[in-house]
Design an enzyme around this catalytic site. Structure first.
Site, PDB file in Angstrom:
ATOM      1  N   LYS A 297       0.818  -1.204   0.000  1.00  0.00           N
ATOM      2  CA  LYS A 297       0.000   0.000   0.000  1.00  0.00           C
ATOM      3  C   LYS A 297       0.858   1.263   0.000  1.00  0.00           C
ATOM      4  O   LYS A 297       0.425   2.319  -0.444  1.00  0.00           O
ATOM      5  CB  LYS A 297      -0.903   0.039   1.235  1.00  0.00           C
ATOM      6  CG  LYS A 297      -1.757  -1.188   1.476  1.00  0.00           C
ATOM      7  CD  LYS A 297      -2.843  -1.341   0.434  1.00  0.00           C
ATOM      8  CE  LYS A 297      -3.965  -2.277   0.855  1.00  0.00           C
ATOM      9  NZ  LYS A 297      -3.604  -3.683   0.966  1.00  0.00           N
TER      10      LYS A 297
HETATM   11  C1  LIG Z   1      -4.250  -4.844   0.585  1.00  0.00           C
HETATM   12  C2  LIG Z   1      -3.463  -6.089   0.496  1.00  0.00           C
HETATM   13  C3  LIG Z   1      -3.786  -7.089  -0.428  1.00  0.00           C
HETATM   14  C4  LIG Z   1      -4.990  -6.992  -1.330  1.00  0.00           C
HETATM   15  O1  LIG Z   1      -4.885  -5.962  -2.284  1.00  0.00           O
HETATM   16  P1  LIG Z   1      -6.201  -5.408  -3.009  1.00  0.00           P
HETATM   17  O2  LIG Z   1      -5.739  -4.245  -3.802  1.00  0.00           O
HETATM   18  O3  LIG Z   1      -7.137  -5.019  -1.910  1.00  0.00           O
HETATM   19  O4  LIG Z   1      -6.729  -6.518  -3.825  1.00  0.00           O
HETATM   20  C5  LIG Z   1      -2.970  -8.194  -0.495  1.00  0.00           C
HETATM   21  N1  LIG Z   1      -1.903  -8.340   0.319  1.00  0.00           N
HETATM   22  C6  LIG Z   1      -1.577  -7.412   1.226  1.00  0.00           C
HETATM   23  C7  LIG Z   1      -0.412  -7.639   2.103  1.00  0.00           C
HETATM   24  C8  LIG Z   1      -2.330  -6.246   1.342  1.00  0.00           C
HETATM   25  O5  LIG Z   1      -1.990  -5.321   2.241  1.00  0.00           O
END
Ligand SMILES: *Cc1c(COP(=O)(O)O)cnc(C)c1O
Length: 485
Positions: free
Chosen positions: A107
């Site tokens: 993120k």
């Molecule tokens: C947010 C997240 C995901 C999922 O990503 P999306 O964009 O919501 O599909 C997968 N792995 C981790 C570690 C995340 O933080």
């Protein structure tokens, strides 16, 4: 570039407004009316900053390019490696390491940049309101957003996370956040409840009277979150070309551990912008609503909800799928109908024709908990790689995928974020997360990210727990406060 709502293609707006608003007023998500086709040959050899500048300035074509360049420097200067998103190997597949940012989850790639994009959008549109960011998190978005927005002028941020539904480290990361403009709230409910609450707040009619405050979003429903994620799909591909591992034009497939469908949708946009992609592989955990959808065309959120070792994927309503439905069909009226079905009946079904179209580009696999544990051990023992449970879900999906093409697995979190669960898979359970970090480091030789090892000493600053039904009241109280000072 123009943006429209997935539920009404006549509702047009600019990039700046789309970033500021987050969600369209009719509850739909903003999508660009067209995408630039990139001359990918010309991008080989660019470093991450320059690549991001080329791609993002083609998307945000009305933003100032120098300002964007400065913002990219600031955002990606926070990463612990110059490459930003290094590409390595796991067995005979590739691993795209997206976890080198300030909170050790993917993120960060978007959320270190979003505050800058928002500032530019503000200037662009002449908006002078205070910004109030509402964020629902399944664990990782919360901390990354808090870090990105803490102490940003004229901005306040509230994060809602599922009470007892995130990992110990994720909890500590959020609860210890400093900054005089941050609020972290545990809501008794799951991620979907938190996301529904936040979406409800955007379209809540009585909140319109707080007109000195602009609500916005740090979730992947915001295009300011989504677009920066397109860049690393290109960067990993170009790295393979540069290293002579593939010829320019060779198709590759990406495996994406998926929750809200944001990350994988960014891959789909990269493909539409000219990246040679065969399949986008949607990897799910026990919450397999997307696997079923990609198999059958039926999206059915009325099913048991499981708390797993990959909490950021414990989601039943994957918001960004709505964008795929729009792109694949080009029919906002149909999308609106499906979304109405979803909110009224908890399910919808797409046409056979649309399903075929989606299946030609996507694959879906679900990997259950016990398999995840085995895969973490296997990756460590056979491939010498320490991976987190989310990445392990993707690793498992990659093993089920049988096409003979180069496969790039997106690694979305540092294994240290889930240290004890990972250590339990490869050896045994440690006394606590911090001991597990030490033991993992000793066993693997992989350094512990500083932001995680320092957590133990940091004071808890946020302890509020609410019932999900009280969420709107909590938001309104903050809106009142922000309207007055
Ligand atoms: C947010 C997240 C995901 C999922 O990503 P999306 O964009 O919501 O599909 C997968 N792995 C981790 C570690 C995340 O933080």
């Amino acid at each position: 570039m123009e943006f429209v709502s997935t539920r009404n293609h006549k509702l047009k707006t600019t990039a700046a407004k789309a970033i500021i608003e987050g969600l369209a007023q009719d509850g739909g998500l903003y999508v660009p009316t067209s995408l630039p086709l990139l001359a990918i040959n010309e991008l080989v050899g660019l470093d991450y900053h320059d690549l991001a500048l080329a791609i993002l300035s083609s998307l945000f074509d009305d933003f100032n390019k120098e300002e964007l360049s400065v913002a990219l420097d600031k955002a990606y200067g926070l990463f612990d490696t110059r490459e930003v998103v290094p590409l390595s190997t796991i067995g005979d597949r590739y691993l795209l390491e997206l976890y080198h940012g300030p909170t050790s989850a993917f993120k960060d790639v978007a959320l270190t940049l979003l505050p800058h994009l928002l500032k530019m959008a503000y200037k662009q549109s002449g908006c002078d309101k205070k910004i109030y960011i509402l964020t629902a998190t399944s664990g990782d978005t919360g901390k990354a957003a808090l870090e990105g927005f803490k102490d940003v002028e004229n901005t306040y941020i509230t994060v809602f996370y599922p009470h007892e539904g995130v990992s110990e480290i994720q909890y500590r990361q959020m609860a210890t956040t400093a900054g005089n403009n941050t609020q972290v709230i545990a809501a008794r409910g799951n991620f979907d409840d938190c996301q529904r609450l936040v979406k409800k707040a955007y379209n809540h009619k009585t909140f319109r009277k707080y007109d000195k405050v602009q609500l916005s979003s740090a979730n992947s429903i915001n295009i300011g979150r989504l677009f920066p994620q397109i860049v690393y799909y290109f960067s990993s591909y170009l790295q393979l070309v540069k290293d002579g591992r593939i010829k320019m034009g060779t198709k590759v497939s990406f495996v994406v551990p998926t929750g809200n469908f944001g990350n994988i949708l960014a891959g789909y946009l990269a493909k539409k912008m000219g990246l040679p992609v065969l399949h986008l592989i949607c990897a799910s955990n026990d919450n397999d609503v997307l696997t079923e959808f990609l198999d059958t065309g039926v999206y059915n959120a009325c099913r048991p909800f499981y708390l797993t070792t990959s909490p950021s994927m414990d989601i039943l309503i994957s918001s960004n799928l709505e964008r795929l439905l729009y792109f694949a069909s080009g029919d906002s009226e149909m999308v609106k109908g499906l979304m109405d079905d979803l909110s009224q009946n908890g399910r919808y079904q797409i046409s056979e024709e649309l399903l075929k179209k989606i299946q030609s580009e996507f694959r879906g696999y679900c990997i259950k908990q016990d398999e995840v544990a085995r895969l973490i051990k296997e990756a460590f023992e056979n491939d010498g790689r320490l991976i987190d449970p989310h990445t392990a879900v993707a690793y498992g999906a990659a093993k089920k995928y049988e096409e003979e093409v180069p496969v790039i697995i997106l690694s979305t979190a540092s294994p240290y974020k889930f240290a004890n669960n990972v250590y339990a898979c490869i050896k045994e359970r440690a006394a606590d997360e911090y001991e597990a970090m030490e033991l993992l480091a000793k066993t693997s030789g992989m350094p512990i990210p500083k932001n995680l090892s320092s957590l133990k000493e940091m004071p808890i600053r946020h302890q509020e727990v609410i019932d999900i039904e009280d969420g709107l009241k909590t938001i309104e109280r903050k809106l009142q406060e922000l309207s007055h000072d």
